[in-house]
Design a protein around this motif. Structure first.
Motif, short mmCIF file in Angstrom:
data_model
loop_
_atom_site.label_atom_id
_atom_site.label_comp_id
_atom_site.label_asym_id
_atom_site.label_seq_id
_atom_site.Cartn_x
_atom_site.Cartn_y
_atom_site.Cartn_z
N TYR A 1 19.65 56.01 44.35
CA TYR A 1 21.04 55.54 44.38
C TYR A 1 21.45 54.99 45.74
O TYR A 1 22.63 54.81 46.01
CB TYR A 1 22.00 56.69 44.07
CG TYR A 1 21.86 57.32 42.72
CD1 TYR A 1 22.61 56.87 41.65
CD2 TYR A 1 21.00 58.38 42.51
CE1 TYR A 1 22.50 57.46 40.40
CE2 TYR A 1 20.88 58.98 41.28
CZ TYR A 1 21.64 58.52 40.23
OH TYR A 1 21.53 59.11 39.00
N GLY A 2 20.49 54.74 46.64
CA GLY A 2 20.79 54.55 48.05
C GLY A 2 21.55 53.30 48.42
O GLY A 2 22.00 53.18 49.56
N ASP A 3 21.69 52.35 47.52
CA ASP A 3 22.37 51.09 47.84
C ASP A 3 23.88 51.30 47.78
O ASP A 3 24.47 51.32 46.70
CB ASP A 3 21.92 50.00 46.86
CG ASP A 3 22.43 48.62 47.25
OD1 ASP A 3 23.32 48.53 48.11
OD2 ASP A 3 21.92 47.64 46.69
N GLY A 4 24.51 51.43 48.94
CA GLY A 4 25.94 51.65 48.99
C GLY A 4 26.77 50.39 48.88
O GLY A 4 28.00 50.44 48.92
N LEU A 5 26.12 49.24 48.72
CA LEU A 5 26.85 47.98 48.59
C LEU A 5 26.58 47.34 47.23
O LEU A 5 26.62 46.13 47.08
CB LEU A 5 26.45 47.03 49.72
CG LEU A 5 26.90 47.50 51.12
CD1 LEU A 5 26.39 46.57 52.19
CD2 LEU A 5 28.42 47.61 51.19
N CYS A 6 26.32 48.19 46.25
CA CYS A 6 26.12 47.73 44.86
C CYS A 6 26.65 48.82 43.94
O CYS A 6 26.37 50.01 44.15
CB CYS A 6 24.64 47.46 44.59
SG CYS A 6 24.26 47.04 42.87
N LEU A 7 27.40 48.42 42.92
CA LEU A 7 27.95 49.41 41.99
C LEU A 7 26.87 50.23 41.31
O LEU A 7 27.08 51.37 40.91
CB LEU A 7 28.81 48.71 40.94
CG LEU A 7 29.53 49.67 39.98
CD1 LEU A 7 30.74 50.29 40.66
CD2 LEU A 7 29.94 48.97 38.69
N LEU A 8 25.67 49.65 41.17
CA LEU A 8 24.58 50.38 40.52
C LEU A 8 23.82 51.29 41.48
O LEU A 8 22.87 51.95 41.08
CB LEU A 8 23.62 49.40 39.84
CG LEU A 8 24.21 48.78 38.57
CD1 LEU A 8 23.46 47.53 38.17
CD2 LEU A 8 24.22 49.78 37.43
N GLY A 9 24.25 51.32 42.74
CA GLY A 9 23.82 52.35 43.67
C GLY A 9 24.95 53.35 43.77
O GLY A 9 25.43 53.87 42.78
N HIS A 10 25.44 53.59 45.00
CA HIS A 10 26.62 54.44 45.13
C HIS A 10 27.81 53.64 45.66
O HIS A 10 28.74 54.19 46.24
CB HIS A 10 26.33 55.66 46.02
CG HIS A 10 25.93 55.32 47.42
ND1 HIS A 10 24.62 55.30 47.83
CD2 HIS A 10 26.66 54.99 48.52
CE1 HIS A 10 24.57 54.98 49.12
NE2 HIS A 10 25.78 54.78 49.55
N GLY A 11 27.78 52.33 45.47
CA GLY A 11 28.88 51.49 45.92
C GLY A 11 30.00 51.41 44.90
O GLY A 11 29.89 51.86 43.76
#
Length: 681
Positions: A279-289
């Protein structure tokens, strides 16, 4: 009814108010993020694979990387969804669902921050939501704890909930009207929300086999917009957007090969080099953004136009506009590359910049982001991977998003260098907003073309042609450019010959592959024995070449088998078919009222010139299709003198003509077919 086949499902804990992983900001630097393991992440994800699938369907189709994937074509147009409120048999339902219905209507369809408004924005108007909300509680046949309520995230019987919910509402719902179902679950202790990865199939119902995207969401999350958006996106086939923690070092020495990549351990901090966080992508809704999904997700779902994507094959100066912009311009840059083992990987560049839309919920400043994607398989349950680097001035527990505005990117193995040169425009303003990049592609190493032949062994007779397919790939980096490849054959002697089609020369771009068909002629004078045909492929520019060999075994002529004796023609049967007692072979105007049952009877007889004899049939097949062409009954009966097939027409069934067809078989007789029809009114 039963759910007979599943694809994949993602589970999300929601025991915090949001499913978003909160990233504290480091003290020394505003854009340094501190990621901690252990008890901090507010959700855990688990994927269930269908054991019947021969190939994982996680992530996106490798064969369509440079075009929107066919399996996601339904991500455009108006999506009709069904909303239901589900409870176990033991839950208190006295309050009713009227308040939840209003919340669902606001959150999904009508509100300013509804899923409908969100999807319209991120798809550039290519998709919208509408739907129906089923009023009242759908009461399941078992108590909540029998479905896993209050028992932790791994115990939820999502299949049972879906199966029993569909069974309960089947009489009142015509499922083919919907592409997705959102199930809101009664109670506070379900543990997580879920979304199917793509559509689940095949789901049985009175309307036939269904293929539907499914969301299971706690009633407590009905007004959590990020949970709703995230889960709904999963039903279009998307999986999580992750992160990778690169090695410490300068820009050309910290990349990780696929063989070095591992899945991050939740109990370890700081994470190991080359480990990934699902889930490490904080700049994508499909991560944790919280804002838009990445440009890659939009591209694969068919939401970016062709002129908004730039595939770089040579050095260039390129301008990126913000991924959330509504204006025309390049929103994603693609650069193809190879990993150390020859596996294809692809880099994706996008500009994140806060604008006056849903992407403004991300509070970070503008960044030029780089992600990569492994075509052959997903990486530890993630689709694209956002690159993170260790912060050089802080403790090892601090990581920065690799932002091309702050430093260049280098992949020396593939001859790729990317340098940020300038930026224009203010935050929250679309006009004249872009980042300019200088992309340099060089040729780090010339490599020989790779070749193989199929089949590599064959048997044949003298005087015949052997047809084979020669596969050739250009393993050079993108910066090496297109190569011209020549194909030639070395044969046992001058009496043999080879021809190539469509040509003995082909052009292959970097990482490209092609095939040439070879026809090898074996002369009639060739003795029985084993021979080798060697195919050589040569790159005209570098002179580097590769070879592959096919073994041809020449056999003795085979004496033909004698002509078989002709089998006598089987006898014919006479069929009698009736619908509700009316002869369907002579009457084509049979009418049946909706809500009533239909009985179809089928029998067969023969006449030997003296007597009529009823036949005991080996098998009778019968099929009924509704006016929309959907199969509503498909049944077979065996070892019977008379087949009786019964079908109930639902009160909400389509009006019009229902087609009946089938066949009758018995050993020693010609198979006979029948057809008929009746009209539902």
């Amino acid at each position: 009814m039963k759910l007979i086949r599943f694809i994949s499902v993602l589970f999300f804990l929601f025991f915090s108010p949001l499913f978003v992983l909160v990233l504290p900001v480091a003290k020394a630097k505003a854009e340094t993020l501190e990621l901690r393991r252990g008890s901090d992440p507010p959700f855990v994800c688990k994927q269930i694979k269908d054991p019947n699938l021969s190939k994982k369907r996680n992530g996106f189709s490798a064969t369509s990387l440079l075009s929107p994937a066919k399996e996601y074509e339904d991500a455009t147009g108006e999506q009709n969804i069904l909303v239901v409120f589900v409870t176990g048999a033991d839950q208190d339902t006295s309050k009713g669902t009227s308040e939840l219905e209003e919340k669902a209507k606001e959150a999904l369809f009508d509100g300013e921050e509804s899923a409908n408004k969100y999807l319209q924005e991120i798809s550039q108007g290519k998709m919208s939501l509408k739907g129906d909300i089923l009023s009242g509680w759908v009461i399941l046949p078992k108590n909540s704890d029998e479905y896993g309520y209050g028992q932790g995230s791994s115990s939820i019987d999502h299949e049972g909930i879906l199966r029993d919910a569909i069974s309960a509402i089947d009489p009142d719902v015509y499922f083919p009207n919907y592409s997705r179902i959102i199930i809101f679950l009664r109670g506070e202790k379900w543990g997580y929300s879920m979304g199917s990865v793509g559509k689940w199939g095949e789901i049985e119902s009175d309307d036939g086999l269904l293929s539907l995207g499914i969301c299971w969401i706690s009633e407590n999350s009905i007004d959590n917009k990020y949970t709703l958006w995230h889960e709904i996106l999963h039903t279009f086939g998307t999986i999580h957007s992750g992160a990778i923690y690169l090695k410490k070092g300068d820009s050309c020495d910290r990349l990780c090969s696929f063989q070095e990549i591992t899945k991050a351990d939740d109990s370890t901090w700081p994470p190991l080099d080359c480990s990934t966080d699902e889930y490490g992508d904080g700049l994508c809704l499909l991560g944790h953004g919280h804002g838009h999904p990445s440009a890659f997700v939009k591209y694969k779902l068919g939401w970016l136009n062709e002129d908004q994507v730039l595939v770089v094959t040579e050095s260039a100066i390129a301008k990126l506009i913000p991924r959330a912009s509504s204006l025309d311009g390049i929103k994603m840059i693609i650069i193809k590359a190879k990993d150390a083992d020859g596996t294809t990987k692809t880099y994706f560049l996008e500009l994140f910049k806060r604008l006056d839309n849903f992407d403004s919920s991300n509070k970070n400043g503008s960044k030029v982001l780089i992600r990569f994607f492994n075509e052959e398989e997903n990486l530890n349950d993630s689709g694209t991977i956002l690159l993170f680097k260790k912060n050089e001035t802080e403790e090892d527990k601090y990581y920065d998003i690799l932002n091309l505005k702050e430093e260049p990117f280098c992949d020396k193995e593939n001859g790729i260098e990317i340098q940020f040169t300038s930026e224009s425009g203010e935050e929250m303003v679309e006009e004249n907003s872009y980042a300019e990049l200088e992309i340099t592609l060089s040729c780090p190493e010339e490599k020989a073309p790779v070749v193989s032949v199929s089949p590599d062994y064959t048997q044949t007779m003298a005087g015949e042609n052997v047809i084979s397919e020669i596969s050739i790939s250009n393993e050079m980096a993108t910066g090496c450019g297109t190569r011209t490849i020549n194909v030639e054959a070395t044969l046992p002697n001058v009496d043999w010959s080879a021809t190539f089609s469509p040509s003995s020369t082909l052009e292959l771009g970097p990482g490209g592959a092609g095939t040439v068909t070879a026809a090898v002629w074996i002369p009639e004078s060739a003795p029985v024995g084993s021979y080798n045909a060697t195919f050589k492929v040569t790159d005209q520019g570098s002179g580097l070449s590769g070879e592959t060999t096919m073994t041809i075994e020449v056999l003795r002529p085979v004496t033909p088998f004698p002509t078989p004796t002709t089998t006598p023609t089987p006898e014919k049967m006479t069929l009698f078919v009736s619908i509700n007692g009316v002869d369907a072979t002579k009457n084509d105007n049979i009418v049946v009222t909706r809500g009533s049952r239909v009985a179809i009877k089928v029998r067969a007889e023969i006449f030997d010139g003296t007597f009529v004899e009823d036949l005991k049939l080996d098998k009778i097949l019968c099929e009924i299709k509704n006016p929309r062409g959907k199969v509503k009954l498909s049944e077979e009966q065996e070892n019977t003198y008379e087949g009786v097939f019964r079908y109930k027409i639902k009160k909400k069934a389509p009006l019009g003509w229902y087609e009946i067809k089938g066949s009758v078989s018995k050993k020693g007789y010609q198979t006979a077919s029948f057809q008929g029809k009746f009209k539902a009114r």
